[in-house]
Design an enzyme around this catalytic site. Sequence first.
Site, mmCIF file in Angstrom:
data_model
loop_
_atom_site.group_PDB
_atom_site.id
_atom_site.type_symbol
_atom_site.label_atom_id
_atom_site.label_comp_id
_atom_site.label_asym_id
_atom_site.label_seq_id
_atom_site.Cartn_x
_atom_site.Cartn_y
_atom_site.Cartn_z
ATOM 1 N N ARG A 58 59.296 -2.235 -15.646
ATOM 2 C CA ARG A 58 60.669 -2.463 -15.196
ATOM 3 C C ARG A 58 61.664 -2.546 -16.353
ATOM 4 O O ARG A 58 62.697 -1.868 -16.357
ATOM 5 C CB ARG A 58 60.745 -3.768 -14.376
ATOM 6 C CG ARG A 58 60.197 -3.642 -12.980
ATOM 7 C CD ARG A 58 59.555 -4.945 -12.545
ATOM 8 N NE ARG A 58 58.293 -5.085 -13.255
ATOM 9 C CZ ARG A 58 57.124 -4.665 -12.760
ATOM 10 N NH1 ARG A 58 57.069 -4.229 -11.542
ATOM 11 N NH2 ARG A 58 56.021 -4.729 -13.478
ATOM 12 N N THR A 59 61.382 -3.391 -17.337
ATOM 13 C CA THR A 59 62.371 -3.667 -18.390
ATOM 14 C C THR A 59 62.631 -2.421 -19.232
ATOM 15 O O THR A 59 63.790 -2.056 -19.472
ATOM 16 C CB THR A 59 61.886 -4.829 -19.283
ATOM 17 O OG1 THR A 59 61.426 -5.883 -18.436
ATOM 18 C CG2 THR A 59 62.977 -5.334 -20.171
ATOM 19 N N LYS A 86 48.916 2.056 -37.587
ATOM 20 C CA LYS A 86 48.389 2.327 -38.940
ATOM 21 C C LYS A 86 48.571 1.109 -39.842
ATOM 22 O O LYS A 86 48.360 1.182 -41.046
ATOM 23 C CB LYS A 86 49.099 3.528 -39.552
ATOM 24 C CG LYS A 86 48.940 4.809 -38.751
ATOM 25 C CD LYS A 86 49.768 5.926 -39.387
ATOM 26 C CE LYS A 86 49.998 7.057 -38.417
ATOM 27 N NZ LYS A 86 51.110 7.927 -38.829
ATOM 28 N N ARG A 108 60.884 -5.570 -27.183
ATOM 29 C CA ARG A 108 59.903 -6.485 -26.570
ATOM 30 C C ARG A 108 58.779 -6.669 -27.584
ATOM 31 O O ARG A 108 58.284 -5.695 -28.166
ATOM 32 C CB ARG A 108 59.352 -5.910 -25.276
ATOM 33 C CG ARG A 108 58.160 -6.734 -24.769
ATOM 34 C CD ARG A 108 57.752 -6.387 -23.377
ATOM 35 N NE ARG A 108 58.741 -6.852 -22.415
ATOM 36 C CZ ARG A 108 58.543 -6.840 -21.093
ATOM 37 N NH1 ARG A 108 57.411 -6.399 -20.605
ATOM 38 N NH2 ARG A 108 59.481 -7.269 -20.285
ATOM 39 N N HIS A 136 63.230 -14.254 -21.935
ATOM 40 C CA HIS A 136 63.391 -12.919 -21.346
ATOM 41 C C HIS A 136 64.789 -12.934 -20.693
ATOM 42 O O HIS A 136 64.925 -13.023 -19.471
ATOM 43 C CB HIS A 136 62.294 -12.686 -20.307
ATOM 44 C CG HIS A 136 62.131 -11.272 -19.855
ATOM 45 N ND1 HIS A 136 63.077 -10.286 -20.076
ATOM 46 C CD2 HIS A 136 61.124 -10.660 -19.160
ATOM 47 C CE1 HIS A 136 62.650 -9.146 -19.561
ATOM 48 N NE2 HIS A 136 61.478 -9.339 -19.005
#
Length: 311
Positions: A58-59, A86, A108, A136
Amino acid sequence: MTFNPKHILGIKELTAEELIFILDTAESFKEINSREIKKVPTLRGKTIINLFFEASTRTRTSFEIAGKRLSADTVNIAAAASSVVKGETLEDTAKNIAAMHPDIIVMRHGASGACNYLAERLNCSVVNAGDGTHEHPSQALLDAFTIRQHKGRIDGLTVAIVGDITHSRVVRSNIYCLVKLGAKVRIAGPRTMLPPGLELLGCELCSNIEDAVRDADCVMMLRIQRERQGATLIPSVREYARFFGLNEERLKLAKPDAIVLHPGPMNRGVEISSAVADGPQNVILDQVENGVAVRMALLYLVAGGEKLQAD
Ligand code: CP
């Protein structure tokens, strides 16, 4: 009032007036999403990088859609397909991305405080799309927007939030947001998933779901965040569902016109039954729909808001 924050890192640092200003700005963008041509030139020439170190449906998608509908150039980077695998550090990754002169990085990350860390080191704006168990903010804003849409107000409402409270960034942002906007917030979850001191944030702790849901105007269910739990905190998923799951019987304890929210992803049959998740009181897909308008508002405001039109 004008409000053009450089970053959106959390709800904690925003005032009630600023929260309402963001919701009102989102209101003005919502209509664009149902037009045949869903695009306005507001952020033309701006570059937005969506940097996601954790999974998201969703986000990530709604920040990308929000940027595109405002005509920004949006670029998505998933950590799993980047040089992070890496061994590149967050700081080096961010500095390299910043060298390409983005205007906004939406991030995020699994570490609480990662977005603040970035904001202190880069010149561009940083928008927190969820950091560890910290905050959030865009989720809490779309939840508040959805509550206001269905109830006409937030002030004076009783909102029950039930689930894995310890590991939820959604609950922390929601408590800050809803308490500032005048709601009474009740929290419930297994003892092992209730952090000490939460009541200092202005909410009421309940030892069972029934006490939290009784006469509530809104019921928000949260999933168990197994990916953030070091040890098993519940005897079994079945037992969790039995004691803390929202089913039709328990929902009857809330006001007859109560709405049911869930930030997603849902675990049907665990924290919420399918009958409730798909039932007449659920507003879960309205939350998703409103997420685009709220994220359009956040991108617009950090990019300069009204100043954009004057330039
Ligand atoms: N609510 C939420 O943050 O969903 P995603 O993890 O799918 O973005």
